[in-house]
Design an enzyme around this catalytic site. Structure first.
Site, PDB file in Angstrom:
ATOM      1  CG  HIS A 196      84.704 -29.699  18.863  1.00  0.00           C
ATOM      2  ND1 HIS A 196      85.267 -29.104  17.742  1.00  0.00           N
ATOM      3  CD2 HIS A 196      83.444 -30.057  18.496  1.00  0.00           C
ATOM      4  CE1 HIS A 196      84.390 -29.118  16.759  1.00  0.00           C
ATOM      5  NE2 HIS A 196      83.276 -29.694  17.183  1.00  0.00           N
ATOM      6  CE  LYS A 213      78.530 -26.255  18.400  1.00  0.00           C
ATOM      7  NZ  LYS A 213      78.135 -27.343  17.511  1.00  0.00           N
ATOM      8  CG  ASP A 231      84.949 -24.566  23.127  1.00  0.00           C
ATOM      9  OD1 ASP A 231      83.829 -24.049  22.947  1.00  0.00           O
ATOM     10  OD2 ASP A 231      85.421 -25.434  22.372  1.00  0.00           O
ATOM     11  CD  GLN A 268      77.877 -28.515  22.366  1.00  0.00           C
ATOM     12  OE1 GLN A 268      76.697 -28.372  22.679  1.00  0.00           O
ATOM     13  NE2 GLN A 268      78.244 -28.890  21.149  1.00  0.00           N
ATOM     14  CB  CYS A 296      84.421 -32.464  15.987  1.00  0.00           C
ATOM     15  SG  CYS A 296      83.728 -31.986  14.414  1.00  0.00           S
TER      16      CYS A 296
END
Lengths: 457, 414
Positions: B127, B225, B199, B202, B375
């Site tokens: 991303h 999220k 990261d 998600q 993205c």
């Protein structure tokens, strides 16, 4: 030099600075203190209670007075609590009176008035009821030097003191160790500093919040260091779980004692060399209102109500301290007619309410789970009358500790939907203290304790 | 998929759906089918109530107020940090609250004091949030990806050099839904003394995460999220890293004492302890409180239970979409156990871009999905994709909703 009131005329005489004596006049002293409060303090005058009969049995005298709650005091400070004819403003300015913010560990914070030097005077008197502490204070371990380890005066989050050097945190023989709001956020450097300063100050007695010291002790142990205190550790300010005490004892080999009191009323009980908590003379009288419901995991449970004996400003009559204790009526009464305690059980606001009407104290929970290997911290939250949540912080792998806690609390929380989960910390209160148990709704205390009419918490 | 597995999905989702007020909406006469949780999740009642409760009962600033409301707000706010720490097995002093994953990664990029010769290695599927901060401050070194956008992890080691300052990986790809081999990556990077950023934008609400077990050095995540409000997220950093971070933004809230007092030569100021020294200014109080409520809500369900539902849902979603003619699902071969319930696909619909397809799914069938590049311009370019459609269900989605998506796509592809 300690002092105590010796008569209804309020003459203050020096009290022996050495070992205190049992007080055979305790009950008469209580009646005189109440009479003095009625006579001098605008709050009691305005309330218009019937005058105390000094010669009447103490129990009957006390029962004639309503219980005093924090909320009764909060809105009437300071003017209603200074003896009539005295100028509160001038005395606050001169330091003859001191305005103190109490910790509000249950969210019920309170500003109070202390007569100058009162706190230190009565606390030292109470500490000396333990012979080992008295000896240490008299120089058995070298010149008596003390350190305090608890929240900084500013409490949580509004602290703007920066990094005060050692010299600015010393007040006579006292050293204030901590300058950060939350021990769970102490840096390694800060903890090294505190350990160094214990040594540098030549600390004989350390008075500490149990969790604060447990955190420091864990750090010391991890660094191969010890809590360098020559005499004794005195735990106060908050409930001391078995896990905290284990951590402390792993880094400190000397005596670890309990001192139980409250900012509003003074020191009530000090641990004796028999392991029981004994009522301290000359400062208060304590009534122990018996629980009239089931108290799983605790026996002879009582709610603490105290009357001050040696306060000039802000004398409190039948003040509901808000703590629960286990009474040991069989133990010798060493200093006054008030029974000894087996344990302090935590705040009544901390006690979990069961569907069957029973109360489960923080102490009872700790007895059930406190010995679990690897248990570091825990907190019980009761947000609704039918559920309870338990957060468990383990020293190592969390899952087995969580499982064991879940199993051990099940009988205590019978009838409640119980959720037990792993956590990595428990939250600090605005007071800077940590609560191991919190009930988030009020109960009518008069349903749970004898002679507690009208009490809702 | 067996009837039993379908029933398990529907029972799990059916139990949770009433907790999401938004799911009762009707779009153009059709019940809403929300399949865009990878963009942002709907909010359960517990989160909405926590935010509203703050507004209605204790609107006050935190770490400043001495009045009762200030203390209540502070307690609620601070509790959220403990929830975040507990969720990932971190200590609360290893959690810095920021605006979201993007700011978390930018904060880390700032803290690493990178120079133009320093290299940061990350998959080319990342991303923009895990790409541009490295592009802006250092030399990006992307790990090659295959035609479906899946990183060729076997090439990672060859990209590490003495100039490599960080390996930064998405835990779960926001395009393919594939789970990165975190343990292997950490082992490879740590063998060379290189720290690893995960990261978790998600993954936070899909997978149980234990930073101690994964041994990642840094982790970035967002609330929105993970059923929480937008505007807040956190950076986790191991304590030994965080204590050495330079100051980030400065101002109120992060200072213990400003000693520029006497009017003479400026002296200095004393920052607060970690992590508060990295949180200047009034934070997103209500969003953070809501984030705490969201984490508590997720943990109440159980991350393992969520994951089990997720695996079943992934299997159903990918298999149903894959059976459609004219539809290509990225990384369709990845087993459900190695992905989350997310499928990005290309619909061969003449005259329609993939964005058009996404709009049509909403307008014609009440199905909300993402359409475009998500993205990840580089991934799409390297995979030669002119946009994709992404369906990302979550705990509240049923098989009949997946069926509606599939029927919609079938209609558009025909």
């Amino acid at each position: 030099m300690s002092a105590l009131p010796t008569s209804a005329a309020d003459d203050w005489q020096p009290l022996s600075p050495t070992h205190p004596l049992p007080d055979p006049e305790h009950e008469a002293r209580v009646a005189r203190a109440i009479a003095r409060a009625q006579r001098d303090i605008p709050f009691y005058r305005a309330r218009g209670d019937a005058p105390v009969a000094v010669e009447a049995p103490l129990a009957r005298t006390l029962s004639g007075f309503p219980l005093l709650r924090k909320s009764d005091v909060r809105s009437t400070l300071p003017k209603q609590w200074v003896p009539a004819g005295r100028d509160a403003r001038a005395e606050l300015a001169s330091g003859a009176l001191v305005l103190v913010e109490t910790s509000g560990s249950t969210g019920e914070r309170l500003r109070i008035l202390w007569d100058a030097d009162w706190w230190m005077r009565q606390e030292r008197r109470a500490m000396r009821t333990h012979p080992g502490v008295a000896a240490a204070m008299d120089g058995e371990k070298g010149a008596y030097r003390e350190a305090i380890l608890t929240s900084p005066a500013c409490g949580v989050g509004t602290c703007h003191i920066g990094n005060l050097p050692y010299e600015e945190r010393v007040d006579g023989e006292l050293l204030f160790l901590n300058q950060r709001p939350d021990p769970l956020f102490w840096s390694a450097e800060d903890q090294e500093r505190m350990l160094d300063e214990l040594q540098r100050h030549g600390v004989v007695g350390l008075e500490s919040d149990p969790l604060y010291l447990a955190v420091l002790a864990d750090f010391a142990k991890a660094r191969g260091r010890l809590i360098d205190v020559r005499g004794f550790v005195q735990l106060t300010y908050a409930f001391a779980t078995q896990a905290y005490q284990r951590a402390i004892r792993a880094a400190f080999g000397g005596p670890v004692l309990q001192l139980y009191g409250a900012s509003e009323i003074g020191v009530l009980f000090m641990e004796g060399d028999d392991g029981r908590l004994h009522h301290c003379p000359f400062t208060t009288h304590v009534e122990l209102l018996r629980a009239c419901v089931s108290t799983p995991g605790a026996s002879d449970l009582a709610l603490v109500v105290a009357t001050s004996l040696d306060r000039v400003a802000m004398p409190l009559v039948r003040f509901v301290v808000g703590d629960l204790v286990q009474v040991d009526r069989a133990a010798p009464r060493r200093w006054t007619s008030v029974p000894a305690l087996r344990s302090v059980e935590g705040r009544v606001d901390d006690a979990v309410l069961r569907p069957d009407g029973g109360l489960v104290t923080a102490g009872a929970i700790d007895r059930a789970i406190g010995a679990i290997d690897g248990l570091r911290l825990w907190q019980v939250n009761q947000r609704t009358p039918d559920s309870v949540e338990i957060d468990v912080v383990a020293a190592g792998a969390a899952a087995p500790v969580v499982d064991e806690v879940r199993g051990r609390v099940a009988p205590l929380f019978e009838g409640l939907a119980s959720t037990t989960r792993a956590a990595t910390a428990i939250p600090i209160e605005p007071s800077g203290k940590f609560r191991v148990s919190k009930r988030h709704f009020s109960i009518d205390l008069d349903r749970f304790f004898e002679h507690a009419e009208g009490l809702v918490r | 998929m067996t009837d039993r597995e379908r029933s398990a999905i529907d029972a799990f989702a059916g139990h949770l759906r009433p907790e999401f007020p938004m799911l009762s909406r009707v779009l153009e006469g059709q019940p809403l089918v929300f399949l865009d949780s990878a963009s942002t999740t709907p909010k359960p009642r517990a989160v909405i109530d926590a935010v509203v409760d703050y507004y209605e009962r204790c609107t006050a600033n935190v770490h400043r107020g001495v009045h009762a409301l200030g203390q209540e707000a502070t307690q609620l706010y601070d509790a959220a940090r403990l929830e975040a720490a507990g969720l990932i097995g971190a200590r609360p002093d290893e959690i810095v609250f920021v605006r979201g994953t993007t700011e978390a990664i930018n904060l880390l990029a700032h803290a690493l004091s990178l120079g133009s010769a320093d290299e940061v290695v990350f998959p080319a599927s990342e991303h923009h949030a895990n790409w541009l901060p490295w592009r802006a401050r250092a030399r990006p070194v992307p790990v090659a990806i295959d035609a479906d956008g899946v990183p060729q992890w076997e090439t990672l080691e060859s990209l590490l050099t003495p100039r490599t300052r960080l390996v930064a990986i998405g835990h779960v790809s926001n395009v393919t839904g594939c789970i990165a081999p975190v343990a292997d990556v950490v082992r490879t990077a740590h063998a060379r003394g290189i720290p690893v950023l995960l990261d978790a934008a998600q993954s936070l609400s899909h997978l149980p995460i234990d930073v101690r077990r994964l041994d990642v050095d840094f982790l970035a995540a967002s609330a929105h999220k993970a059923f929480g409000p937008s505007g807040v997220g956190f950076l986790y950093a191991k304590r030994e890293h965080l204590k050495d971070f330079p100051l980030y933004q400065v101002g109120g809230g992060m200072v213990a004492m400003n000693e520029d007092i006497v009017g003479a030569a400026p002296s200095h100021f004393v920052p607060r302890e970690v992590p508060f020294r990295f949180e200047a200014g009034t934070p997103a109080i209500e969003a953070t409180i809501g984030f705490g409520a969201a984490i508590k809500w997720m943990r109440g369900i159980g991350l393992q239970a969520i994951r089990e539902h997720d695996v079943r849902l992934a299997r159903y979603l990918v298999s149903r979409l894959s059976e459609l003619p004219g539809v290509r699902v990225l990384a369709a071969q990845a087993p459900a156990e190695q992905r989350i319930a997310l499928a990005t696909f290309v619909v061969d619909a003449p005259g329609m871009t993939q964005e058009n397809v996404a709009r049509a799914l909403c307008d014609m069938f009440g199905v909300c999905v993402s359409g475009g590049f998500h993205c990840t311009h580089v991934l799409h370019a390297r995979a030669r994709l002119d946009g994709t459609v992404r369906a990302s269900p979550h705990v509240f989605n049923t098989t009949s909703e997946i069926d509606r998506l599939v029927e919609g796509v079938r209609e558009l592809a025909s």
